[in-house]
Design an enzyme around this catalytic site. Structure first.
Site, PDB file in Angstrom:
ATOM      1  CE  LYS A  14      -2.329  -1.064   3.801  1.00 51.26           C
ATOM      2  NZ  LYS A  14      -1.726  -2.360   4.186  1.00 51.26           N
ATOM      3  NE  ARG A  89      -4.503  -1.595  10.106  1.00 52.53           N
ATOM      4  CZ  ARG A  89      -3.380  -1.050   9.621  1.00 52.53           C
ATOM      5  NH1 ARG A  89      -3.365   0.153   9.114  1.00 52.53           N
ATOM      6  NH2 ARG A  89      -2.280  -1.751   9.625  1.00 52.53           N
ATOM      7  NE  ARG A 128       7.259  -2.921   6.028  1.00 51.33           N
ATOM      8  CZ  ARG A 128       5.940  -2.668   5.951  1.00 51.33           C
ATOM      9  NH1 ARG A 128       5.418  -2.211   4.841  1.00 51.33           N
ATOM     10  NH2 ARG A 128       5.146  -2.889   6.971  1.00 51.33           N
ATOM     11  NE  ARG A 134       6.156  -0.637  10.547  1.00 46.96           N
ATOM     12  CZ  ARG A 134       5.024  -0.648   9.868  1.00 46.96           C
ATOM     13  NH1 ARG A 134       4.958  -0.030   8.702  1.00 46.96           N
ATOM     14  NH2 ARG A 134       3.967  -1.258  10.343  1.00 46.96           N
ATOM     15  NE  ARG A 146       1.947  -5.265  11.366  1.00 42.87           N
ATOM     16  CZ  ARG A 146       3.039  -5.066  10.625  1.00 42.87           C
ATOM     17  NH1 ARG A 146       4.156  -5.741  10.866  1.00 42.87           N
ATOM     18  NH2 ARG A 146       3.017  -4.190   9.652  1.00 42.87           N
TER      19      ARG A 146
END
Ligand code: AMP
Length: 190
Positions: A14, A89, A128, A134, A146
């Protein structure tokens, strides 16, 4: 105004695709994850409130998210439109988004949902995590949580926009430019 909801699970691409859409259509980026990370970095009360939820990969409570989004929309001067990334969400957030856009005499043009298999998401997020810094990207349990939260709480948002005939699904595996091309076709049809 052109208001696009870019939808999909964590790791669907996204953020990457939002950047390309913004470059082409001049929209304002409204990423709730980025806004929360900014608050965290600045040590604001909102950031402190969001931190424990984000650390575990759970959703920040709706009223906090909705307040932050309303504020961002209300303080953006003369927008051409918004691309919503990571928001809404929950169905409550979707209802609130419709309400706030209505106040500004505009509406959601459409939702574009990126479809990516779970194994590919896990691989992308772990990869990532090596560079994003993160903590929620580096731990397989948090990643799985998640993905589960997405399935349980967020997928109903796609049904919400489908009922309004605003949902377009795109296969989110392949080259970044190839996927963007598909997104572009949908946006140009609005
Ligand atoms: P993201 O960058 O979109 O993956 O978001 C990172 C984290 O921020 C999520 O795992 C949630 O804890 C929180 N978050 C971001 N957007 C939302 C939202 N719309 N509703 C609730 N929590 C959110």
């Amino acid at each position: 105004m052109l208001n696009i909801v870019l939808f999909g699970p964590p790791g669907a691409g996204k953020g990457t695709q939002s950047e390309k859409v913004i470059a082409m259509y001049g929209l304002e980026h409204l990423s709730t994850g980025d806004l929360f990370r900014k608050h965290l970095g600045e040590g604001t009360e909102l950031g402190k409130l969001a931190q424990s939820y984000m650390d575990d990969g759970n959703l920040v409570p709706d009223e906090v998210v909705i307040g932050m989004v309303k504020d961002k929309i209300a303080t953006t001067i003369d927008p051409k439109g918004f691309i919503f990334d990571g928001f809404p969400r929950t169905v409550n957030q979707a209802i609130a988004l419709d309400g706030v856009l209505n106040e500004f005499e505009t509406s959601v043009s459409g939702m574009i949902a990126l479809d990516v298999p779970d194994d590919e998401l896990r691989n992308r997020l772990m990869e990532r995590g090596k560079t994003s810094g993160r903590s929620d990207d580096q731990n397989i349990e948090k990643i799985n949580n998640r993905i589960n939260v997405y399935k349980e709480e967020t997928i109903p948002v796609a049904n919400y926009f489908d009922k309004q005939n605003k949902l377009s699904k795109i296969h989110g595996v392949g080259s970044i430019d190839g996927i963007f091309n598909e997104i572009k076709k949908v946006i140009d049809s609005y």
